[in-house]
Design a protein around this motif. Structure first.
Motif, PDB file in Angstrom:
ATOM      1  N   MET A   1       0.823  -1.200   0.000  1.00 53.93           N
ATOM      2  CA  MET A   1       0.000   0.000   0.000  1.00 53.93           C
ATOM      3  C   MET A   1       0.864   1.260   0.000  1.00 53.93           C
ATOM      4  N   LEU A   2       1.866   1.325   0.871  1.00 52.21           N
ATOM      5  CA  LEU A   2       2.709   2.505   0.946  1.00 52.21           C
ATOM      6  C   LEU A   2       3.661   2.601  -0.248  1.00 52.21           C
ATOM      7  N   ALA A   3       4.075   1.458  -0.766  1.00 50.17           N
ATOM      8  CA  ALA A   3       5.034   1.469  -1.867  1.00 50.17           C
ATOM      9  C   ALA A   3       4.361   1.695  -3.216  1.00 50.17           C
ATOM     10  N   SER A   4       3.143   1.226  -3.375  1.00 47.54           N
ATOM     11  CA  SER A   4       2.461   1.349  -4.660  1.00 47.54           C
ATOM     12  C   SER A   4       1.207   2.206  -4.503  1.00 47.54           C
ATOM     13  N   PRO A   5       1.117   3.347  -5.184  1.00 46.95           N
ATOM     14  CA  PRO A   5      -0.063   4.207  -5.073  1.00 46.95           C
ATOM     15  C   PRO A   5      -1.267   3.687  -5.836  1.00 46.95           C
ATOM     16  N   ASP A   6      -1.134   2.584  -6.549  1.00 46.36           N
ATOM     17  CA  ASP A   6      -2.236   2.061  -7.353  1.00 46.36           C
ATOM     18  C   ASP A   6      -2.991   0.934  -6.655  1.00 46.36           C
ATOM     19  N   LEU A   7      -2.652   0.636  -5.400  1.00 48.94           N
ATOM     20  CA  LEU A   7      -3.329  -0.425  -4.660  1.00 48.94           C
ATOM     21  C   LEU A   7      -4.326   0.192  -3.680  1.00 48.94           C
ATOM     22  N   ALA A   8      -5.384  -0.531  -3.398  1.00 45.94           N
ATOM     23  CA  ALA A   8      -6.413  -0.058  -2.480  1.00 45.94           C
ATOM     24  C   ALA A   8      -6.983  -1.221  -1.690  1.00 45.94           C
ATOM     25  N   ILE A   9      -7.502  -0.907  -0.517  1.00 42.11           N
ATOM     26  CA  ILE A   9      -8.190  -1.880   0.337  1.00 42.11           C
ATOM     27  C   ILE A   9      -9.640  -1.443   0.450  1.00 42.11           C
ATOM     28  N   ILE A  10     -10.546  -2.365   0.219  1.00 41.78           N
ATOM     29  CA  ILE A  10     -11.974  -2.057   0.306  1.00 41.78           C
ATOM     30  C   ILE A  10     -12.615  -2.917   1.377  1.00 41.78           C
ATOM     31  N   GLU A  11     -13.805  -2.501   1.824  1.00 43.95           N
ATOM     32  CA  GLU A  11     -14.588  -3.297   2.758  1.00 43.95           C
ATOM     33  C   GLU A  11     -15.396  -4.344   2.004  1.00 43.95           C
ATOM     34  N   ALA A  12     -15.815  -5.359   2.729  1.00 44.38           N
ATOM     35  CA  ALA A  12     -16.579  -6.442   2.102  1.00 44.38           C
ATOM     36  C   ALA A  12     -17.913  -5.962   1.553  1.00 44.38           C
ATOM     37  N   SER A  13     -18.452  -4.864   2.100  1.00 40.63           N
ATOM     38  CA  SER A  13     -19.742  -4.340   1.646  1.00 40.63           C
ATOM     39  C   SER A  13     -19.597  -3.313   0.530  1.00 40.63           C
ATOM     40  N   PHE A  14     -18.408  -3.154  -0.020  1.00 38.35           N
ATOM     41  CA  PHE A  14     -18.160  -2.156  -1.064  1.00 38.35           C
ATOM     42  C   PHE A  14     -19.026  -2.440  -2.295  1.00 38.35           C
ATOM     43  N   LEU A  15     -19.833  -1.441  -2.710  1.00 36.18           N
ATOM     44  CA  LEU A  15     -20.731  -1.520  -3.867  1.00 36.18           C
ATOM     45  C   LEU A  15     -21.814  -2.587  -3.732  1.00 36.18           C
ATOM     46  N   SER A  16     -22.029  -3.107  -2.545  1.00 33.48           N
ATOM     47  CA  SER A  16     -23.033  -4.166  -2.374  1.00 33.48           C
ATOM     48  C   SER A  16     -24.332  -3.662  -1.791  1.00 33.48           C
ATOM     49  N   SER A  17     -24.403  -2.388  -1.384  1.00 39.45           N
ATOM     50  CA  SER A  17     -25.631  -1.858  -0.804  1.00 39.45           C
ATOM     51  C   SER A  17     -25.682  -0.362  -1.064  1.00 39.45           C
ATOM     52  N   GLY A  18     -26.815   0.222  -0.770  1.00 40.14           N
ATOM     53  CA  GLY A  18     -26.975   1.651  -0.956  1.00 40.14           C
ATOM     54  C   GLY A  18     -27.786   1.969  -2.194  1.00 40.14           C
TER      55      GLY A  18
ATOM     56  N   ALA B   1     -15.971   2.177  12.414  1.00 39.04           N
ATOM     57  CA  ALA B   1     -15.339   3.464  12.134  1.00 39.04           C
ATOM     58  C   ALA B   1     -15.616   3.960  10.725  1.00 39.04           C
ATOM     59  N   ASP B   2     -16.196   3.128   9.869  1.00 41.23           N
ATOM     60  CA  ASP B   2     -16.531   3.516   8.498  1.00 41.23           C
ATOM     61  C   ASP B   2     -15.312   4.076   7.764  1.00 41.23           C
ATOM     62  N   ASN B   3     -14.258   3.294   7.715  1.00 45.81           N
ATOM     63  CA  ASN B   3     -13.050   3.739   7.031  1.00 45.81           C
ATOM     64  C   ASN B   3     -13.230   3.808   5.520  1.00 45.81           C
ATOM     65  N   GLY B   4     -14.077   2.986   4.959  1.00 45.90           N
ATOM     66  CA  GLY B   4     -14.304   3.026   3.521  1.00 45.90           C
ATOM     67  C   GLY B   4     -13.136   2.461   2.740  1.00 45.90           C
ATOM     68  N   VAL B   5     -12.837   3.097   1.602  1.00 44.38           N
ATOM     69  CA  VAL B   5     -11.738   2.656   0.755  1.00 44.38           C
ATOM     70  C   VAL B   5     -10.439   3.279   1.257  1.00 44.38           C
ATOM     71  N   LEU B   6      -9.412   2.460   1.385  1.00 42.98           N
ATOM     72  CA  LEU B   6      -8.114   2.927   1.867  1.00 42.98           C
ATOM     73  C   LEU B   6      -7.089   2.826   0.743  1.00 42.98           C
ATOM     74  N   PHE B   7      -6.374   3.921   0.497  1.00 40.72           N
ATOM     75  CA  PHE B   7      -5.238   3.906  -0.424  1.00 40.72           C
ATOM     76  C   PHE B   7      -4.216   4.925   0.040  1.00 40.72           C
ATOM     77  N   GLY B   8      -3.054   4.936  -0.576  1.00 40.98           N
ATOM     78  CA  GLY B   8      -1.937   5.727  -0.118  1.00 40.98           C
ATOM     79  C   GLY B   8      -2.140   7.223  -0.260  1.00 40.98           C
ATOM     80  N   ILE B   9      -1.362   7.999   0.515  1.00 41.77           N
ATOM     81  CA  ILE B   9      -1.468   9.454   0.487  1.00 41.77           C
ATOM     82  C   ILE B   9      -1.018  10.018  -0.860  1.00 41.77           C
ATOM     83  N   THR B  10      -0.083   9.335  -1.513  1.00 44.61           N
ATOM     84  CA  THR B  10       0.370   9.801  -2.824  1.00 44.61           C
ATOM     85  C   THR B  10      -0.772   9.782  -3.833  1.00 44.61           C
TER      86      THR B  10
END
Length: 253
Positions: free
Chosen positions: A1-18, A56-65
């Motif tokens: 995550m810190l080394a590559s700005p093109d990677l992301a972490i999502i929650e299991a409910s991402f795009l599954s509701s709403g 905490a509803d962090n949502g999608v996580l990706f690097g600061i870059t």
């Protein structure tokens, strides 16, 4: 995550509701595109991991870059997790000190309580109904025993005339009440456990809800209900023991 700005972490409910995009199932290795509506810039991310939903509803996580590249100067740190000795005191002081900046601090305990408030209120309502049902059930046993004593006055009089002691008559009514109470407590407990187990099979209270049986609390509740049922029988049993044989046999009904 810190080394590559093109990677992301999502929650299991991402795009599954709403009410937004169509429901999708995004897996590890899939690529998603995020777009900044203000600037029109977009960036494509590769899903590196899937996390479980948290309070905490962090949502999608990706690097600061990647965040600075996508949002520009608006990509600022606006959330921090702080380990303090007294979280409540820190949260109260933080809100007052940084009120002009829109600062807000919440303890994780408060966040969890707020997230589960609706479920807790539902369970509190159910416990209130159950407590009312226990009171009505115990009172019903007392009423049944009062009627039993009145309907069996002649039988009790015959037993007393045959030499049965008052303690034996009183014990007979107590044993009868205890049998009814034990039967009701066991049936009610089994039905409650089956109902609770069936709830955990649905997603009504969350997909990760596990079925656990609090044996200590259930045992204490069963013993307490049984004792209350015996106490409700004490007065009718004592009344039956005081029946005089001559008076009972002389009654027409």
């Amino acid at each position: 995550m810190l080394a590559s700005p093109d990677l992301a972490i999502i929650e299991a409910s991402f795009l599954s509701s709403g009410g937004g995009p169509p429901r999708e199932q995004v897996g590890i290795g899939d690529r998603v595109t995020a777009q900044d509506e203000a600037s029109g810039r977009s960036r494509t991310f590769t899903i590196a991991a899937i996390s479980t939903p948290d309070v905490a509803d962090n949502g999608v996580l990706f690097g600061i870059t990647a965040a600075r590249d996508l949002f520009g100067a608006r990509a600022v740190a606006d959330r921090a997790y702080v380990d303090v000795r007294d979280p409540n005191v820190f949260a109260d002081a933080f809100a007052g000190r940084f009120l002009a900046n829109g600062g807000k601090a919440q303890t994780l305990h408060t966040v969890v309580q707020t997230d589960l408030a609706q479920q807790q209120q539902f369970f509190l309502l159910m416990r209130s109904y159950l407590a009312l049902g226990l009171v009505v059930g115990v009172a019903g046993i007392g009423v049944i025993m009062v009627r039993a004593v009145r309907e069996r006055r002649r039988q009790v009089g015959v037993l007393r005339a045959l030499g049965f002691q008052a303690a034996a008559v009183r014990a007979a009514f107590v044993v009868e009440s205890a049998f009814v109470a034990v039967e009701g407590v066991l049936i009610g407990t089994v039905l409650a456990l089956v109902c609770a187990w069936s709830i955990t099979l649905t997603d009504a209270f969350g997909s990760t809800l596990a079925f656990r049986v609090p044996f200590g609390a259930i045992g204490l509740l069963m013993v307490g209900t049984f004792i209350c049922a015996l106490l409700a029988t004490a007065a009718p049993a004592r009344s039956a023991a005081r029946i005089r044989p001559a008076v009972a046999l002389r009654l027409a009904d």
